[in-house]
Design a protein around this motif. Structure first.
Motif, mmCIF file in Angstrom:
data_model
loop_
_atom_site.group_PDB
_atom_site.id
_atom_site.type_symbol
_atom_site.label_atom_id
_atom_site.label_comp_id
_atom_site.label_asym_id
_atom_site.label_seq_id
_atom_site.Cartn_x
_atom_site.Cartn_y
_atom_site.Cartn_z
ATOM 1 N N LEU A 1 0.692 -1.327 -0.105
ATOM 2 C CA LEU A 1 0.076 -0.012 0.073
ATOM 3 C C LEU A 1 0.877 1.142 0.077
ATOM 4 C CD1 LEU A 1 -2.874 1.528 0.085
ATOM 5 C CD2 LEU A 1 -2.634 0.941 2.615
ATOM 6 N N ASN A 2 1.876 1.119 0.744
ATOM 7 C CA ASN A 2 2.741 2.427 0.879
ATOM 8 C C ASN A 2 3.683 2.738 -0.404
ATOM 9 O OD1 ASN A 2 4.300 4.761 2.104
ATOM 10 N ND2 ASN A 2 6.085 3.181 2.078
ATOM 11 N N ARG A 3 3.933 1.615 -1.260
ATOM 12 C CA ARG A 3 4.337 1.826 -2.712
ATOM 13 C C ARG A 3 3.340 2.472 -3.489
ATOM 14 N NH1 ARG A 3 7.538 -3.843 -3.247
ATOM 15 N NH2 ARG A 3 9.378 -3.510 -1.494
ATOM 16 N N TRP A 4 2.117 2.007 -3.499
ATOM 17 C CA TRP A 4 1.282 2.598 -4.250
ATOM 18 C C TRP A 4 1.118 4.045 -4.005
ATOM 19 C CZ3 TRP A 4 -0.421 1.101 -8.774
ATOM 20 C CH2 TRP A 4 -0.638 -0.240 -9.187
ATOM 21 N N ALA B 1 3.621 2.752 -10.663
ATOM 22 C CA ALA B 1 2.873 3.682 -11.869
ATOM 23 C C ALA B 1 2.527 2.687 -12.834
ATOM 24 C CB ALA B 1 4.028 4.566 -12.370
ATOM 25 N N ILE B 2 1.325 3.390 -13.401
ATOM 26 C CA ILE B 2 0.801 2.364 -14.657
ATOM 27 C C ILE B 2 1.172 3.383 -15.734
ATOM 28 C CG2 ILE B 2 -1.490 1.617 -15.643
ATOM 29 C CD1 ILE B 2 -2.444 1.110 -12.771
ATOM 30 N N PRO B 3 1.830 2.647 -16.781
ATOM 31 C CA PRO B 3 2.037 3.574 -18.013
ATOM 32 C C PRO B 3 0.981 3.832 -18.703
ATOM 33 C CG PRO B 3 2.769 1.231 -18.183
ATOM 34 C CD PRO B 3 2.356 1.524 -16.807
ATOM 35 N N GLY B 4 0.912 5.182 -19.439
ATOM 36 C CA GLY B 4 -0.278 5.482 -20.222
ATOM 37 C C GLY B 4 0.197 6.344 -21.365
#
Length: 59
Positions: free
Chosen positions: A38-41, A47-50
């Motif tokens: 959770l802390n990493r998020w 990160a989700i690339p877009g």
């Protein structure tokens, strides 16, 4: 002929430390590993690339 036993699915591993996952904190092995994820998020480590969308400003 005796009935065949169904193969048990492979044990899931914790994505943080690799220990076997437990049902109470699935897919993690503990509350600690769940909190680390959770802390990493929340810190932006994941990160989700877009791509760009039409509404974004060009620089």
């Amino acid at each position: 002929m005796p009935a065949k036993k169904a193969k048990a699915p492979p044990k899931k591993r914790c994505p943080i430390c690799g220990k076997p996952a437990i049902s109470a904190s699935f897919p993690f092995c503990s509350e600690r590993c769940r909190d680390v994820d959770l802390n990493r998020w929340l810190s932006g480590a994941y990160a989700i690339p877009g791509g760009r969308t039409d509404g974004e400003n060009e620089e």
